[in-house]
Design a protein around this motif. Structure first.
Motif, PDB file in Angstrom:
ATOM      1  N   LEU A 144      -7.676  30.049  68.533  1.00  0.00           N
ATOM      2  CA  LEU A 144      -8.683  30.183  67.471  1.00  0.00           C
ATOM      3  C   LEU A 144     -10.018  29.554  67.880  1.00  0.00           C
ATOM      4  CD1 LEU A 144      -6.582  29.531  64.238  1.00  0.00           C
ATOM      5  CD2 LEU A 144      -7.508  31.707  65.055  1.00  0.00           C
ATOM      6  N   ALA A 145      -9.973  28.446  68.583  1.00  0.00           N
ATOM      7  CA  ALA A 145     -11.208  27.813  69.040  1.00  0.00           C
ATOM      8  C   ALA A 145     -11.930  28.699  70.041  1.00  0.00           C
ATOM      9  CB  ALA A 145     -10.895  26.450  69.665  1.00  0.00           C
ATOM     10  N   VAL A 146     -11.196  29.323  70.966  1.00  0.00           N
ATOM     11  CA  VAL A 146     -11.821  30.224  71.944  1.00  0.00           C
ATOM     12  C   VAL A 146     -12.440  31.427  71.230  1.00  0.00           C
ATOM     13  CG1 VAL A 146     -11.315  31.799  73.859  1.00  0.00           C
ATOM     14  CG2 VAL A 146     -10.397  29.486  73.881  1.00  0.00           C
ATOM     15  N   VAL A 147     -11.713  32.010  70.270  1.00  0.00           N
ATOM     16  CA  VAL A 147     -12.241  33.153  69.514  1.00  0.00           C
ATOM     17  C   VAL A 147     -13.493  32.745  68.742  1.00  0.00           C
ATOM     18  CG1 VAL A 147     -11.744  34.697  67.562  1.00  0.00           C
ATOM     19  CG2 VAL A 147     -10.057  34.377  69.367  1.00  0.00           C
ATOM     20  N   ALA A 148     -13.509  31.573  68.151  1.00  0.00           N
ATOM     21  CA  ALA A 148     -14.669  31.106  67.400  1.00  0.00           C
ATOM     22  C   ALA A 148     -15.878  30.926  68.311  1.00  0.00           C
ATOM     23  CB  ALA A 148     -14.338  29.796  66.689  1.00  0.00           C
ATOM     24  N   VAL A 149     -15.677  30.383  69.502  1.00  0.00           N
ATOM     25  CA  VAL A 149     -16.798  30.191  70.429  1.00  0.00           C
ATOM     26  C   VAL A 149     -17.345  31.532  70.886  1.00  0.00           C
ATOM     27  CG1 VAL A 149     -17.388  29.349  72.742  1.00  0.00           C
ATOM     28  CG2 VAL A 149     -16.087  27.900  71.191  1.00  0.00           C
ATOM     29  N   VAL A 150     -16.462  32.457  71.246  1.00  0.00           N
ATOM     30  CA  VAL A 150     -16.916  33.777  71.710  1.00  0.00           C
ATOM     31  C   VAL A 150     -17.635  34.518  70.589  1.00  0.00           C
ATOM     32  CG1 VAL A 150     -16.106  36.039  72.511  1.00  0.00           C
ATOM     33  CG2 VAL A 150     -15.188  33.959  73.533  1.00  0.00           C
ATOM     34  N   SER A 151     -17.084  34.517  69.392  1.00  0.00           N
ATOM     35  CA  SER A 151     -17.744  35.213  68.278  1.00  0.00           C
ATOM     36  C   SER A 151     -19.055  34.530  67.913  1.00  0.00           C
ATOM     37  CB  SER A 151     -16.821  35.305  67.068  1.00  0.00           C
ATOM     38  OG  SER A 151     -16.529  34.013  66.566  1.00  0.00           O
ATOM     39  N   GLY A 152     -19.143  33.229  68.043  1.00  0.00           N
ATOM     40  CA  GLY A 152     -20.399  32.532  67.791  1.00  0.00           C
ATOM     41  C   GLY A 152     -21.463  32.922  68.804  1.00  0.00           C
ATOM     42  N   LEU A 153     -21.096  33.057  70.055  1.00  0.00           N
ATOM     43  CA  LEU A 153     -22.057  33.501  71.077  1.00  0.00           C
ATOM     44  C   LEU A 153     -22.527  34.923  70.808  1.00  0.00           C
ATOM     45  CD1 LEU A 153     -20.507  32.063  74.358  1.00  0.00           C
ATOM     46  CD2 LEU A 153     -22.661  31.397  73.287  1.00  0.00           C
ATOM     47  N   ILE A 154     -21.598  35.786  70.428  1.00  0.00           N
ATOM     48  CA  ILE A 154     -21.973  37.172  70.127  1.00  0.00           C
ATOM     49  C   ILE A 154     -22.898  37.229  68.925  1.00  0.00           C
ATOM     50  CG2 ILE A 154     -21.052  39.390  69.314  1.00  0.00           C
ATOM     51  CD1 ILE A 154     -18.624  38.883  71.109  1.00  0.00           C
TER      52      ILE A 154
ATOM     53  N   LEU B 178     -26.351  36.119  69.980  1.00  0.00           N
ATOM     54  CA  LEU B 178     -27.078  37.025  70.869  1.00  0.00           C
ATOM     55  C   LEU B 178     -27.407  38.375  70.233  1.00  0.00           C
ATOM     56  CD1 LEU B 178     -25.249  36.359  74.254  1.00  0.00           C
ATOM     57  CD2 LEU B 178     -27.502  35.552  73.543  1.00  0.00           C
ATOM     58  N   MET B 179     -26.710  38.781  69.191  1.00  0.00           N
ATOM     59  CA  MET B 179     -26.964  40.088  68.567  1.00  0.00           C
ATOM     60  C   MET B 179     -28.404  40.248  68.079  1.00  0.00           C
ATOM     61  SD  MET B 179     -24.937  42.290  68.959  1.00  0.00           S
ATOM     62  CE  MET B 179     -23.726  43.363  68.349  1.00  0.00           C
ATOM     63  N   PRO B 180     -28.993  39.296  67.378  1.00  0.00           N
ATOM     64  CA  PRO B 180     -30.394  39.489  66.957  1.00  0.00           C
ATOM     65  C   PRO B 180     -31.354  39.522  68.157  1.00  0.00           C
ATOM     66  CG  PRO B 180     -29.386  37.714  65.698  1.00  0.00           C
ATOM     67  CD  PRO B 180     -28.435  38.101  66.768  1.00  0.00           C
ATOM     68  N   LEU B 181     -30.993  38.871  69.233  1.00  0.00           N
ATOM     69  CA  LEU B 181     -31.862  38.841  70.406  1.00  0.00           C
ATOM     70  C   LEU B 181     -31.692  40.061  71.303  1.00  0.00           C
ATOM     71  CD1 LEU B 181     -31.430  35.107  71.407  1.00  0.00           C
ATOM     72  CD2 LEU B 181     -33.306  36.117  70.124  1.00  0.00           C
TER      73      LEU B 181
END
Length: 152
Positions: free
Chosen positions: A117-127, A130-133
């Motif tokens: 869950l921590a790995v998924v949270a970090v990856v989704s947070g990065l996505i 970066l989406m608005p950028l």
């Protein structure tokens, strides 16, 4: 080599690492083995040659006795030497964690789920960061390629 020479070499090879009872048991075993084979009609020299080097046999015996825990210090006294918890920790810093009860298994599974869950949270947070950028990055990349191709 004679049987006596073989047994003497075996005994001297075992003497530094094992206690008296263990040495005597092994010497008796090989003595009985050689005698048994000679009674079957084989020559003493042939049996001893087949057995091989007494030093190699001694090394195998010492290794197997160490694995069993029958070192010389075990036979010195009837009580095993007790050590304090601190002494044990100084000698070895390896600690084993056995998964032998149900609550340890549940704890392990919950820990693995938490890591996933921590790995998924970090990856989704990065996505999501970066989406608005992403449109800005794409426009800048297109402009750089466009202007790099033109010659002034």
């Amino acid at each position: 080599m004679t049987k006596r020479e073989f047994l003497d070499k075996l005994k001297s090879a075992l003497a530094n690492d094992l206690s008296g009872p263990v040495i005597q048991d092994n010497v008796n075993y090989y003595n009985d083995y050689i005698n048994g084979e000679v009674k079957k009609g084989r020559g003493e020299a042939e049996v001893i040659r087949e057995l091989g080097d007494p030093w190699a046999i001694a090394k195998n015996i010492i290794t197997s006795e160490e694995i069993k825990g029958n070192k010389q210090e075990t036979y010195e006294s009837y009580e095993p030497k007790r050590q304090s918890y601190e002494e044990d920790n100084r000698k070895s810093s390896v600690h084993l964690f056995g998964i032998d009860t149900w609550w340890k298994k549940v704890l392990l599974i919950l820990g693995i789920i938490g890591i996933v869950l921590a790995v998924v949270a970090v990856v989704s947070g990065l996505i999501s960061f970066l989406m608005p950028l992403l449109p800005v990055i794409i426009v800048c990349w297109i402009m750089i390629r466009f202007f790099r191709g033109r010659r002034w």
